[in-house]
Design a protein around this motif. Sequence first.
Motif, PDB file in Angstrom:
ATOM      1  N   MET A   1      17.586 -16.504  17.950  1.00  0.00           N
ATOM      2  CA  MET A   1      16.207 -16.663  18.263  1.00  0.00           C
ATOM      3  C   MET A   1      15.501 -16.295  16.702  1.00  0.00           C
ATOM      4  O   MET A   1      16.024 -15.387  16.070  1.00  0.00           O
ATOM      5  N   LYS A   2      14.848 -17.439  16.247  1.00  0.00           N
ATOM      6  CA  LYS A   2      14.089 -17.112  14.884  1.00  0.00           C
ATOM      7  C   LYS A   2      12.784 -16.230  15.267  1.00  0.00           C
ATOM      8  O   LYS A   2      12.218 -16.120  16.246  1.00  0.00           O
ATOM      9  N   THR A   3      12.102 -15.652  14.203  1.00  0.00           N
ATOM     10  CA  THR A   3      11.120 -14.932  14.618  1.00  0.00           C
ATOM     11  C   THR A   3      10.022 -15.079  13.226  1.00  0.00           C
ATOM     12  O   THR A   3      10.442 -15.128  12.005  1.00  0.00           O
ATOM     13  N   LEU A   4       8.819 -15.575  13.776  1.00  0.00           N
ATOM     14  CA  LEU A   4       7.589 -15.739  12.798  1.00  0.00           C
ATOM     15  C   LEU A   4       6.763 -14.661  12.898  1.00  0.00           C
ATOM     16  O   LEU A   4       6.254 -14.298  14.007  1.00  0.00           O
ATOM     17  N   VAL A   5       6.639 -13.751  11.774  1.00  0.00           N
ATOM     18  CA  VAL A   5       5.595 -12.518  11.909  1.00  0.00           C
ATOM     19  C   VAL A   5       4.266 -13.218  11.156  1.00  0.00           C
ATOM     20  O   VAL A   5       4.254 -13.526  10.012  1.00  0.00           O
ATOM     21  N   LEU A   6       3.147 -12.790  11.568  1.00  0.00           N
ATOM     22  CA  LEU A   6       1.965 -13.163  11.384  1.00  0.00           C
ATOM     23  C   LEU A   6       1.401 -11.951  10.785  1.00  0.00           C
ATOM     24  O   LEU A   6       1.020 -10.822  11.115  1.00  0.00           O
ATOM     25  N   ALA A   7       1.127 -11.848   9.003  1.00  0.00           N
ATOM     26  CA  ALA A   7       0.573 -10.835   8.567  1.00  0.00           C
ATOM     27  C   ALA A   7      -0.580 -11.066   7.374  1.00  0.00           C
ATOM     28  O   ALA A   7      -0.905 -10.432   6.508  1.00  0.00           O
ATOM     29  N   GLY A   8      -1.424 -11.824   8.037  1.00  0.00           N
ATOM     30  CA  GLY A   8      -2.426 -12.171   7.197  1.00  0.00           C
ATOM     31  C   GLY A   8      -3.937 -11.981   7.341  1.00  0.00           C
ATOM     32  O   GLY A   8      -4.943 -12.051   6.733  1.00  0.00           O
ATOM     33  N   GLY A   9      -4.053 -10.780   8.674  1.00  0.00           N
ATOM     34  CA  GLY A   9      -5.439 -10.392   8.788  1.00  0.00           C
ATOM     35  C   GLY A   9      -5.954  -9.733   7.942  1.00  0.00           C
ATOM     36  O   GLY A   9      -5.416  -8.954   7.002  1.00  0.00           O
ATOM     37  N   LYS A  10      -7.356  -9.631   7.740  1.00  0.00           N
ATOM     38  CA  LYS A  10      -8.231  -8.775   7.029  1.00  0.00           C
ATOM     39  C   LYS A  10      -8.608  -7.327   7.603  1.00  0.00           C
ATOM     40  O   LYS A  10      -8.639  -7.223   8.780  1.00  0.00           O
ATOM     41  N   GLY A  11      -8.928  -6.430   6.638  1.00  0.00           N
ATOM     42  CA  GLY A  11      -9.259  -4.996   7.156  1.00  0.00           C
ATOM     43  C   GLY A  11     -10.570  -5.045   7.167  1.00  0.00           C
ATOM     44  O   GLY A  11     -11.327  -4.108   6.640  1.00  0.00           O
ATOM     45  N   THR A  12     -11.078  -5.611   8.629  1.00  0.00           N
ATOM     46  CA  THR A  12     -12.753  -5.383   8.858  1.00  0.00           C
ATOM     47  C   THR A  12     -12.927  -4.681   9.909  1.00  0.00           C
ATOM     48  O   THR A  12     -14.055  -3.947   9.866  1.00  0.00           O
ATOM     49  N   ARG A  13     -12.305  -4.063  10.783  1.00  0.00           N
ATOM     50  CA  ARG A  13     -12.739  -3.368  11.994  1.00  0.00           C
ATOM     51  C   ARG A  13     -12.277  -1.911  11.734  1.00  0.00           C
ATOM     52  O   ARG A  13     -12.706  -0.899  12.422  1.00  0.00           O
ATOM     53  N   LEU A  14     -11.406  -1.598  10.688  1.00  0.00           N
ATOM     54  CA  LEU A  14     -11.004  -0.297  10.469  1.00  0.00           C
ATOM     55  C   LEU A  14     -11.341   0.209   9.221  1.00  0.00           C
ATOM     56  O   LEU A  14     -10.945   1.095   8.480  1.00  0.00           O
ATOM     57  N   TRP A  15     -12.496  -0.092   8.714  1.00  0.00           N
ATOM     58  CA  TRP A  15     -12.941  -0.008   7.220  1.00  0.00           C
ATOM     59  C   TRP A  15     -13.877   1.522   7.482  1.00  0.00           C
ATOM     60  O   TRP A  15     -14.204   1.687   8.542  1.00  0.00           O
ATOM     61  N   PRO A  23      -4.939  -4.437   4.471  1.00  0.00           N
ATOM     62  CA  PRO A  23      -5.576  -4.307   5.927  1.00  0.00           C
ATOM     63  C   PRO A  23      -4.467  -3.541   6.711  1.00  0.00           C
ATOM     64  O   PRO A  23      -3.543  -2.908   6.265  1.00  0.00           O
ATOM     65  N   LYS A  24      -5.021  -3.320   8.125  1.00  0.00           N
ATOM     66  CA  LYS A  24      -4.359  -2.273   8.791  1.00  0.00           C
ATOM     67  C   LYS A  24      -2.945  -2.351   9.145  1.00  0.00           C
ATOM     68  O   LYS A  24      -2.261  -1.314   9.284  1.00  0.00           O
ATOM     69  N   GLN A  25      -2.432  -3.509   8.729  1.00  0.00           N
ATOM     70  CA  GLN A  25      -0.997  -4.042   9.133  1.00  0.00           C
ATOM     71  C   GLN A  25      -0.097  -3.204   7.904  1.00  0.00           C
ATOM     72  O   GLN A  25       1.213  -3.034   8.141  1.00  0.00           O
ATOM     73  N   PHE A  26      -0.715  -2.697   6.847  1.00  0.00           N
ATOM     74  CA  PHE A  26      -0.055  -2.124   5.776  1.00  0.00           C
ATOM     75  C   PHE A  26      -0.310  -0.629   5.783  1.00  0.00           C
ATOM     76  O   PHE A  26       0.278  -0.066   4.654  1.00  0.00           O
TER      77      PHE A  26
END
Length: 468
Positions: A1-15, A23-26
């Motif tokens: 199985m291949k995996t695609l990770v989405l990591a482009g979201g901005k940090g808007t709701r946890l400012w 952003p929050k993923q990092f």
Amino acid sequence: MKTLVLAGGKGTRLWPLSRELMPKQFVRFIDGESLFQKTVRRALLFSEPEEIFIVTNRNYKFRVFDDLGGLGVELPEENVLLEPIGRNTLPAIFWGIKTIQERFGDSIVAVLPSDHLIEANDDYVDAFKRARILAGNYLVTFGIKPMRPHTGYGYIKPGEALGEDDELLGHLVEEFKEKPDFETAKRYVEEGYYWNSGMFAFSSSLFIGEVRKHAPELYTAFEDADTVEDAYINAPEVSIDYGVMEKTNKAAVVPLNVYWNDLGSFDAIYDVLGKDESGNAIRMSGKNAYHIGINSRNNLIMAERLTVTVGVEGLIIIDTDDALLIAHRGESQRVKEVYRLLKERNDERVMVHRTAYRPWGSYTVLEENDRYKIKRLTVLPGKKLSLQMHYHRSEHWVVVRGTARVTVGDKEVLLRPGESTFIPAGVKHRLENPGRVVLEVIETQIGEYLGEDDITRFDDDFGRYDKE
């Protein structure tokens, strides 16, 4: 199985904990490991490193590789796809799936958001195994069994059972439901609905065919474009749920009975953190930072210095080095309104913390005024900043730790702790760490304009084309 990770979201709701450039993923606010790193660990359960693809914002490229390095995971650089602009989830997923198909042919692909907290236990592994069986014929999404009624999540109504050899694998999706009010959410839970997790599994060829059928403008934008930039300019901004999943008759849901939290608000963070005997969730960082609470209950407190609360209850207190947020628990969804207001005012604190991370290291703003700014630069061993020039400011560098190789104009010198140099405005210059220990430099900027966009690059090891 291949995996695609989405990591482009901005940090808007946890400012102010997260920012557009962090952003929050990092952000490492759970246990010292970022949500992105945790997602890559889950991807490695089913995929080899060369089978993992990441779609992210161009500004996050070096955060991605730094976090991968922290895990000791090496991905081919071409597996990290850098979006020229954000267009929501469907364009990102379509580009990733199209790339995987071109590289490997028709493939079963798992799609994982990188900003969720998920318990990857045996039930998690089993759910993905069941999804892999269904993914050749269905666009599979994963439904979380609700722990309680929740108004912040979308819901999935399961329909006809799908199985193989008398084994239940999942259900056809009868209907997707938007975020409900509390009474409706309560009814959904009683009737066996699932939370919509935003995770998927499907065959690349099936997904591309369904996009062509249900989102033809997006399909055409990529098929007709000569470059990814052109494709994104012409692509509609649309989510995968609205663009495809709610329209296709091939949507299936696999139940996922694990702990899952999208960490979409500070209330969600309060839920996942451990509590003291008074119900306070405390996360302190920084030297000599700790909390004293007197008659204080059920608060979320995340701070970088000594923080004292007296007689308060049910508050969210987020204190960073350049901003303070205080809100009642239950109101944290409104933080995105703060983000919007800061954005309208062009306040740079919506973009970056006082400490900003770069591929060569980091800088921290120590003090600033209209005519000067003082920074602490840390340059990693073997790294160097771009050869650059500023039109509106001069700079003075003082070495605090390590050895600096400094280029100013046509001169190159080595500086050791206590030594300094001056760079006039309009002169090309460069800072490099040729040593084996981290280089620390105090930089004083003086000028009529001190914005980070006053920079012209002539050479750069990291191929950057945007603001420092």
